[in-house]
Design an enzyme around this catalytic site. Structure first.
Site, PDB file in Angstrom:
ATOM      1  N   ARG A 166      -4.745  -7.140 -21.872  1.00  0.00           N
ATOM      2  CA  ARG A 166      -5.637  -6.467 -20.933  1.00  0.00           C
ATOM      3  C   ARG A 166      -6.040  -7.510 -19.811  1.00  0.00           C
ATOM      4  NH1 ARG A 166     -10.957  -4.984 -21.008  1.00  0.00           N
ATOM      5  NH2 ARG A 166     -11.290  -4.992 -22.965  1.00  0.00           N
TER       6      ARG A 166
ATOM      7  N   TYR B 208     -14.364   6.059   3.247  1.00  0.00           N
ATOM      8  CA  TYR B 208     -13.608   6.825   2.452  1.00  0.00           C
ATOM      9  C   TYR B 208     -14.334   7.592   1.731  1.00  0.00           C
ATOM     10  CZ  TYR B 208      -9.777   7.481  -1.150  1.00  0.00           C
ATOM     11  OH  TYR B 208      -8.656   8.072  -2.004  1.00  0.00           O
TER      12      TYR B 208
END
Length: 390
Positions: A55, A108
Protein backbone atom coordinates in the site's frame (compact mmCIF):
# COMPACT_ATOMS: atom_id res chain seq x y z
CA UNK A 1 14.20 21.19 -19.79
CA UNK A 2 11.22 22.19 -21.87
CA UNK A 3 7.96 20.52 -20.88
CA UNK A 4 7.77 18.06 -23.78
CA UNK A 5 11.31 16.89 -23.02
CA UNK A 6 10.50 16.67 -19.32
CA UNK A 7 7.45 14.52 -20.08
CA UNK A 8 9.69 11.98 -21.79
CA UNK A 9 12.30 11.77 -19.05
CA UNK A 10 10.42 12.40 -15.78
CA UNK A 11 10.37 9.39 -13.48
CA UNK A 12 12.69 7.36 -15.71
CA UNK A 13 15.87 7.35 -13.64
CA UNK A 14 17.82 4.08 -13.69
CA UNK A 15 16.83 3.62 -10.06
CA UNK A 16 13.37 2.72 -11.37
CA UNK A 17 13.92 1.49 -14.91
CA UNK A 18 17.22 -0.39 -14.70
CA UNK A 19 18.26 -0.92 -18.30
CA UNK A 20 14.70 -0.82 -19.68
CA UNK A 21 13.04 2.22 -21.25
CA UNK A 22 9.98 2.12 -19.01
CA UNK A 23 9.71 1.54 -15.25
CA UNK A 24 8.70 -2.09 -14.60
CA UNK A 25 5.20 -3.11 -13.60
CA UNK A 26 5.70 -4.36 -10.03
CA UNK A 27 2.63 -5.74 -8.25
CA UNK A 28 2.97 -6.47 -4.56
CA UNK A 29 1.11 -6.57 -1.28
CA UNK A 30 3.73 -8.09 1.02
CA UNK A 31 7.36 -6.99 0.82
CA UNK A 32 9.66 -9.58 2.42
CA UNK A 33 12.98 -9.05 4.22
CA UNK A 34 15.88 -11.34 5.03
CA UNK A 35 16.97 -9.76 8.30
CA UNK A 36 15.51 -7.72 11.15
CA UNK A 37 17.98 -4.97 10.25
CA UNK A 38 16.59 -4.75 6.70
CA UNK A 39 13.06 -4.57 8.08
CA UNK A 40 13.99 -1.83 10.55
CA UNK A 41 15.73 0.21 7.84
CA UNK A 42 12.77 -0.12 5.49
CA UNK A 43 10.43 0.96 8.29
CA UNK A 44 12.49 4.10 8.87
CA UNK A 45 12.49 4.91 5.14
CA UNK A 46 8.88 4.03 4.34
CA UNK A 47 8.01 7.59 3.38
CA UNK A 48 10.97 7.90 0.99
CA UNK A 49 10.08 5.65 -1.95
CA UNK A 50 11.50 2.51 -0.37
CA UNK A 51 9.50 -0.74 -0.71
CA UNK A 52 7.97 -1.52 2.69
CA UNK A 53 4.39 -2.65 2.15
CA UNK A 54 2.32 -2.80 -1.05
CA UNK A 55 0.00 0.00 0.00
CA UNK A 56 3.02 2.27 0.42
CA UNK A 57 3.96 1.55 -3.20
CA UNK A 58 6.36 -0.34 -5.43
CA UNK A 59 8.92 0.83 -7.97
CA UNK A 60 6.03 1.38 -10.39
CA UNK A 61 4.38 3.82 -8.01
CA UNK A 62 7.61 5.53 -7.00
CA UNK A 63 8.58 6.24 -10.61
CA UNK A 64 5.22 7.86 -11.37
CA UNK A 65 5.21 9.85 -8.13
CA UNK A 66 8.68 11.15 -8.93
CA UNK A 67 7.50 12.15 -12.41
CA UNK A 68 4.51 14.05 -11.03
CA UNK A 69 6.73 15.95 -8.60
CA UNK A 70 9.11 16.88 -11.42
CA UNK A 71 6.29 18.04 -13.67
CA UNK A 72 4.22 20.01 -11.16
CA UNK A 73 7.02 21.16 -8.90
CA UNK A 74 6.03 19.59 -5.57
CA UNK A 75 8.15 17.48 -3.22
CA UNK A 76 5.79 14.54 -2.71
CA UNK A 77 2.86 12.94 -4.51
CA UNK A 78 0.12 10.77 -2.98
CA UNK A 79 -1.83 8.36 -5.19
CA UNK A 80 -5.54 7.58 -4.99
CA UNK A 81 -7.95 5.26 -6.83
CA UNK A 82 -9.64 8.19 -8.62
CA UNK A 83 -9.73 11.99 -8.79
CA UNK A 84 -12.62 12.29 -6.35
CA UNK A 85 -10.62 10.26 -3.83
CA UNK A 86 -7.70 12.66 -4.28
CA UNK A 87 -10.02 15.55 -3.41
CA UNK A 88 -11.48 13.83 -0.35
CA UNK A 89 -8.05 12.59 0.71
CA UNK A 90 -6.54 16.06 0.57
CA UNK A 91 -9.44 17.69 2.42
CA UNK A 92 -9.69 15.06 5.14
CA UNK A 93 -5.93 15.06 5.68
CA UNK A 94 -6.11 18.62 7.02
CA UNK A 95 -9.68 19.50 8.02
CA UNK A 96 -11.23 18.60 11.37
CA UNK A 97 -14.38 19.34 13.33
CA UNK A 98 -14.82 23.08 13.82
CA UNK A 99 -12.76 24.10 10.80
CA UNK A 100 -13.98 26.40 8.05
CA UNK A 101 -13.41 25.71 4.35
CA UNK A 102 -13.69 28.25 1.52
CA UNK A 103 -14.80 26.44 -1.64
CA UNK A 104 -15.00 27.92 -5.14
CA UNK A 105 -18.59 28.13 -6.38
CA UNK A 106 -17.77 26.72 -9.83
CA UNK A 107 -16.37 23.51 -8.39
CA UNK A 108 -16.83 19.99 -9.77
CA UNK A 109 -20.24 18.77 -8.58
CA UNK A 110 -18.99 15.70 -6.63
CA UNK A 111 -16.67 17.98 -4.64
CA UNK A 112 -19.66 20.16 -3.74
CA UNK A 113 -21.57 17.06 -2.65
CA UNK A 114 -18.60 16.01 -0.50
CA UNK A 115 -18.69 19.36 1.29
CA UNK A 116 -22.45 19.51 1.72
CA UNK A 117 -22.87 15.94 2.91
CA UNK A 118 -19.76 14.31 4.34
CA UNK A 119 -17.83 17.34 5.59
CA UNK A 120 -20.94 18.98 7.02
CA UNK A 121 -21.65 15.78 8.94
CA UNK A 122 -18.16 15.91 10.42
CA UNK A 123 -18.71 19.45 11.70
CA UNK A 124 -16.67 21.17 8.98
CA UNK A 125 -18.28 24.36 7.68
CA UNK A 126 -18.10 25.27 3.99
CA UNK A 127 -18.59 28.73 2.50
CA UNK A 128 -18.76 29.00 -1.29
CA UNK A 129 -17.14 31.97 -3.00
CA UNK A 130 -17.36 33.63 -6.41
CA UNK A 131 -14.64 32.18 -8.67
CA UNK A 132 -13.71 35.69 -9.80
CA UNK A 133 -13.31 37.10 -6.29
CA UNK A 134 -9.50 37.27 -6.38
CA UNK A 135 -7.91 39.03 -3.40
CA UNK A 136 -11.42 39.95 -2.23
CA UNK A 137 -11.56 36.51 -0.67
CA UNK A 138 -9.95 38.11 2.39
CA UNK A 139 -13.39 39.39 3.41
CA UNK A 140 -14.69 35.80 3.73
CA UNK A 141 -11.95 34.49 5.98
CA UNK A 142 -12.96 33.56 9.52
CA UNK A 143 -10.78 32.87 12.55
CA UNK A 144 -11.29 29.14 11.97
CA UNK A 145 -10.68 29.15 8.19
CA UNK A 146 -8.23 26.34 7.58
CA UNK A 147 -8.29 25.85 3.81
CA UNK A 148 -9.17 27.55 0.50
CA UNK A 149 -10.03 25.23 -2.36
CA UNK A 150 -9.62 26.40 -5.97
CA UNK A 151 -10.55 24.84 -9.29
CA UNK A 152 -9.35 26.78 -12.29
CA UNK A 153 -10.85 26.76 -14.84
CA UNK A 154 -14.06 25.75 -13.09
CA UNK A 155 -16.26 22.83 -14.01
CA UNK A 156 -18.87 23.41 -16.73
CA UNK A 157 -18.49 27.20 -16.84
CA UNK A 158 -14.66 27.40 -16.85
CA UNK A 159 -14.08 30.69 -15.03
CA UNK A 160 -10.33 31.23 -14.51
CA UNK A 161 -9.42 32.23 -10.97
CA UNK A 162 -6.74 34.68 -9.88
CA UNK A 163 -4.70 31.95 -8.25
CA UNK A 164 -1.71 34.08 -7.13
CA UNK A 165 -3.95 36.70 -5.51
CA UNK A 166 -5.94 34.13 -3.55
CA UNK A 167 -2.81 32.23 -2.52
CA UNK A 168 -1.14 35.43 -1.32
CA UNK A 169 -4.10 36.17 0.94
CA UNK A 170 -4.05 32.60 2.25
CA UNK A 171 -0.31 32.44 2.85
CA UNK A 172 -0.34 35.68 4.84
CA UNK A 173 -2.83 33.99 7.19
CA UNK A 174 -1.28 30.49 7.18
CA UNK A 175 -4.29 29.02 5.38
CA UNK A 176 -3.74 25.96 3.16
CA UNK A 177 -4.54 26.34 -0.54
CA UNK A 178 -5.60 23.34 -2.61
CA UNK A 179 -6.05 23.53 -6.39
CA UNK A 180 -7.87 21.04 -8.58
CA UNK A 181 -5.46 21.36 -11.49
CA UNK A 182 -7.00 18.64 -13.66
CA UNK A 183 -7.99 20.92 -16.56
CA UNK A 184 -4.39 22.07 -17.02
CA UNK A 185 -2.89 18.60 -16.50
CA UNK A 186 0.68 18.72 -15.13
CA UNK A 187 1.96 20.88 -17.99
CA UNK A 188 -0.35 23.84 -18.78
CA UNK A 189 -0.20 25.43 -15.32
CA UNK A 190 2.55 25.33 -12.70
CA UNK A 191 0.58 25.56 -9.44
CA UNK A 192 3.45 25.82 -6.99
CA UNK A 193 4.96 28.75 -8.86
CA UNK A 194 1.60 30.51 -8.31
CA UNK A 195 1.64 29.90 -4.55
CA UNK A 196 -0.50 26.75 -4.25
CA UNK A 197 0.23 24.30 -1.43
CA UNK A 198 -1.42 21.15 -2.81
CA UNK A 199 -2.22 20.35 -6.44
CA UNK A 200 -4.78 17.68 -7.35
CA UNK A 201 -5.07 15.78 -10.61
CA UNK A 202 -7.78 13.43 -11.80
CA UNK A 203 -5.20 11.41 -13.72
CA UNK A 204 -8.21 9.52 -15.08
CA UNK A 205 -8.46 12.30 -17.64
CA UNK A 206 -5.56 13.68 -19.71
CA UNK A 207 -2.73 11.84 -17.97
CA UNK A 208 -4.25 8.43 -18.73
CA UNK A 209 -5.75 9.77 -21.96
CA UNK A 210 -7.62 6.65 -23.08
CA UNK A 211 -10.79 6.54 -20.91
CA UNK A 212 -9.93 3.17 -19.42
CA UNK A 213 -8.26 3.78 -16.02
CA UNK A 214 -9.25 5.63 -12.82
CA UNK A 215 -6.49 7.37 -10.85
CA UNK A 216 -5.97 10.47 -8.72
CA UNK A 217 -2.94 12.37 -7.44
CA UNK A 218 -2.24 15.06 -4.86
CA UNK A 219 1.16 16.71 -4.97
CA UNK A 220 2.28 18.89 -2.08
CA UNK A 221 4.93 21.32 -0.91
CA UNK A 222 7.57 20.38 1.64
CA UNK A 223 5.51 21.95 4.41
CA UNK A 224 2.37 19.89 3.81
CA UNK A 225 3.68 16.69 2.23
CA UNK A 226 4.36 14.71 5.45
CA UNK A 227 0.82 15.18 6.78
CA UNK A 228 -0.82 14.57 3.41
CA UNK A 229 1.23 11.37 2.95
CA UNK A 230 0.58 9.92 6.39
CA UNK A 231 -3.09 10.85 6.70
CA UNK A 232 -3.88 9.53 3.24
CA UNK A 233 -2.13 6.28 4.18
CA UNK A 234 -4.08 6.07 7.44
CA UNK A 235 -7.34 6.44 5.49
CA UNK A 236 -6.32 3.48 3.35
CA UNK A 237 -5.82 5.22 0.02
CA UNK A 238 -3.74 3.39 -2.56
CA UNK A 239 -3.72 2.69 -6.30
CA UNK A 240 -3.20 -0.38 -8.45
CA UNK A 241 0.27 -0.81 -9.93
CA UNK A 242 -1.37 -1.61 -13.29
CA UNK A 243 -3.26 1.70 -13.25
CA UNK A 244 -0.16 3.63 -12.23
CA UNK A 245 1.83 1.97 -15.03
CA UNK A 246 -0.80 3.15 -17.52
CA UNK A 247 -0.49 6.68 -16.11
CA UNK A 248 3.30 6.66 -16.48
CA UNK A 249 2.93 5.59 -20.08
CA UNK A 250 0.26 8.22 -20.69
CA UNK A 251 2.61 10.98 -19.56
CA UNK A 252 4.95 10.34 -22.48
CA UNK A 253 2.41 11.41 -25.11
CA UNK A 254 0.58 14.02 -23.01
CA UNK A 255 2.25 16.98 -24.71
CA UNK A 256 1.43 16.01 -28.28
CA UNK A 257 -2.08 14.90 -27.37
CA UNK A 258 -2.86 18.15 -25.55
CA UNK A 259 -1.62 20.24 -28.44
CA UNK A 260 -3.93 18.42 -30.83
CA UNK A 261 -6.86 18.64 -28.41
CA UNK A 262 -6.20 22.39 -28.16
CA UNK A 263 -6.05 22.94 -31.92
CA UNK A 264 -9.16 20.87 -32.59
CA UNK A 265 -11.14 22.54 -29.80
CA UNK A 266 -10.27 26.06 -30.89
CA UNK A 267 -11.40 25.30 -34.44
CA UNK A 268 -14.73 23.94 -33.20
CA UNK A 269 -15.17 26.73 -30.63
CA UNK A 270 -14.65 29.48 -33.22
CA UNK A 271 -17.17 27.78 -35.51
CA UNK A 272 -19.73 27.62 -32.69
CA UNK A 273 -19.17 31.29 -31.86
CA UNK A 274 -20.55 32.16 -35.33
CA UNK A 275 -23.72 30.14 -34.95
CA UNK A 276 -26.89 32.25 -34.46
CA UNK A 277 -28.24 29.77 -31.89
CA UNK A 278 -25.25 30.27 -29.55
CA UNK A 279 -25.40 32.92 -26.82
CA UNK A 280 -21.77 32.55 -25.76
CA UNK A 281 -18.82 30.19 -25.93
CA UNK A 282 -17.13 29.49 -22.60
CA UNK A 283 -13.51 28.94 -23.59
CA UNK A 284 -10.63 30.40 -21.50
CA UNK A 285 -8.66 31.35 -24.63
CA UNK A 286 -11.46 33.65 -25.83
CA UNK A 287 -10.86 37.32 -25.02
CA UNK A 288 -14.33 37.80 -23.52
CA UNK A 289 -14.11 34.78 -21.24
CA UNK A 290 -14.29 35.44 -17.46
CA UNK A 291 -10.73 35.39 -16.18
CA UNK A 292 -9.12 35.48 -19.64
CA UNK A 293 -6.34 37.81 -18.46
CA UNK A 294 -5.46 35.37 -15.68
CA UNK A 295 -5.50 32.57 -18.23
CA UNK A 296 -3.00 34.38 -20.45
CA UNK A 297 -0.77 35.06 -17.46
CA UNK A 298 -0.87 31.69 -15.69
CA UNK A 299 -1.46 29.05 -18.38
CA UNK A 300 0.70 27.99 -21.30
CA UNK A 301 -2.19 26.76 -23.44
CA UNK A 302 -5.67 25.23 -23.50
CA UNK A 303 -7.09 21.77 -24.08
CA UNK A 304 -10.18 20.08 -25.53
CA UNK A 305 -12.73 20.97 -22.83
CA UNK A 306 -15.08 23.95 -23.15
CA UNK A 307 -18.79 24.71 -23.15
CA UNK A 308 -21.29 26.91 -24.94
CA UNK A 309 -24.67 28.35 -24.01
CA UNK A 310 -27.68 28.26 -26.31
CA UNK A 311 -29.92 31.31 -26.52
CA UNK A 312 -32.91 29.06 -25.94
CA UNK A 313 -33.88 25.42 -26.22
CA UNK A 314 -36.39 23.02 -24.74
CA UNK A 315 -35.40 19.68 -23.27
CA UNK A 316 -36.88 18.06 -26.36
CA UNK A 317 -34.71 20.19 -28.64
CA UNK A 318 -31.55 19.56 -26.63
CA UNK A 319 -32.28 15.82 -26.62
CA UNK A 320 -32.63 15.93 -30.42
CA UNK A 321 -29.35 17.87 -30.63
CA UNK A 322 -27.39 15.36 -28.56
CA UNK A 323 -28.94 11.98 -29.25
CA UNK A 324 -28.25 11.80 -32.96
CA UNK A 325 -24.53 12.51 -32.80
CA UNK A 326 -22.19 10.40 -34.90
CA UNK A 327 -18.85 11.34 -33.33
CA UNK A 328 -19.78 12.96 -29.99
CA UNK A 329 -20.81 10.42 -27.37
CA UNK A 330 -22.77 11.15 -24.20
CA UNK A 331 -20.78 10.30 -21.12
CA UNK A 332 -19.19 11.68 -18.00
CA UNK A 333 -15.50 12.43 -17.55
CA UNK A 334 -13.29 13.69 -20.37
CA UNK A 335 -9.63 13.71 -21.37
CA UNK A 336 -9.65 10.63 -23.58
CA UNK A 337 -9.03 10.55 -27.31
CA UNK A 338 -12.76 10.61 -28.06
CA UNK A 339 -15.21 13.54 -28.22
CA UNK A 340 -17.93 13.79 -25.56
CA UNK A 341 -21.05 15.89 -25.01
CA UNK A 342 -23.30 16.60 -22.00
CA UNK A 343 -26.04 19.16 -21.27
CA UNK A 344 -26.99 21.18 -18.19
CA UNK A 345 -30.30 23.05 -18.04
CA UNK A 346 -30.00 24.95 -14.75
CA UNK A 347 -26.47 26.09 -13.98
CA UNK A 348 -27.70 28.48 -11.28
CA UNK A 349 -29.00 25.52 -9.26
CA UNK A 350 -25.39 24.39 -8.91
CA UNK A 351 -24.30 27.70 -7.36
CA UNK A 352 -24.66 29.54 -4.08
CA UNK A 353 -22.30 32.51 -4.22
CA UNK A 354 -22.28 33.68 -7.83
CA UNK A 355 -24.90 34.55 -10.43
CA UNK A 356 -25.16 32.74 -13.75
CA UNK A 357 -26.23 35.36 -16.32
CA UNK A 358 -27.76 33.04 -18.94
CA UNK A 359 -31.09 31.26 -19.13
CA UNK A 360 -30.47 28.90 -22.04
CA UNK A 361 -29.10 25.35 -21.80
CA UNK A 362 -25.36 24.84 -21.43
CA UNK A 363 -23.65 22.24 -23.59
CA UNK A 364 -20.24 20.98 -22.51
CA UNK A 365 -17.96 19.48 -25.13
CA UNK A 366 -14.76 17.55 -24.90
CA UNK A 367 -13.09 17.75 -28.29
CA UNK A 368 -11.13 14.60 -28.99
CA UNK A 369 -8.54 13.68 -31.58
CA UNK A 370 -10.91 13.20 -34.51
CA UNK A 371 -10.61 15.47 -37.54
CA UNK A 372 -12.26 18.75 -36.45
CA UNK A 373 -14.05 19.08 -39.78
CA UNK A 374 -15.93 15.86 -38.99
CA UNK A 375 -16.83 17.23 -35.56
CA UNK A 376 -18.11 20.49 -37.07
CA UNK A 377 -20.22 18.52 -39.53
CA UNK A 378 -21.62 16.49 -36.62
CA UNK A 379 -22.58 19.69 -34.76
CA UNK A 380 -24.09 21.25 -37.88
CA UNK A 381 -26.36 18.22 -38.27
CA UNK A 382 -27.22 18.54 -34.57
CA UNK A 383 -28.43 22.10 -35.07
CA UNK A 384 -30.63 20.90 -37.94
CA UNK A 385 -32.23 18.35 -35.60
CA UNK A 386 -32.51 21.01 -32.91
CA UNK A 387 -34.62 23.24 -35.13
CA UNK A 388 -36.72 20.35 -36.44
CA UNK A 389 -37.62 19.40 -32.84
CA UNK A 390 -38.82 22.95 -32.07
Amino acid sequence: MKKNTQLIHAGRSRQWTGSAVNPPLVRASTIVFDTMQELREATKQRGNRVPYYGRRGTQTHFAFQEAMCELEGGVGCALYPCGAAAVSGALLAFLKQGDHLLMVDSVYEPTRALCDKLLAGLGIETTYYDPLIGAGIAALIKPNTRMIFLESPGSLTLEVQDIPAICAVARARQIITVLDNTWASPILCQPFELGVDISIQAATKYIIGHSDVMLGTATATEQYWPQLREHSYLMGYCASADDVYAASRGLRTLGVRLKQHEQNALQVAHWLAQRPEVETVRHPAFADHPGHQQFKRDFSGSNGLFSFVLKQGSQQQVAAFIEGMQHFKMGFSWGGYESLITATFNVQALRQASDWPYSGPLIRLHIGLEDPEDLVADLAAAFTRFHAAG
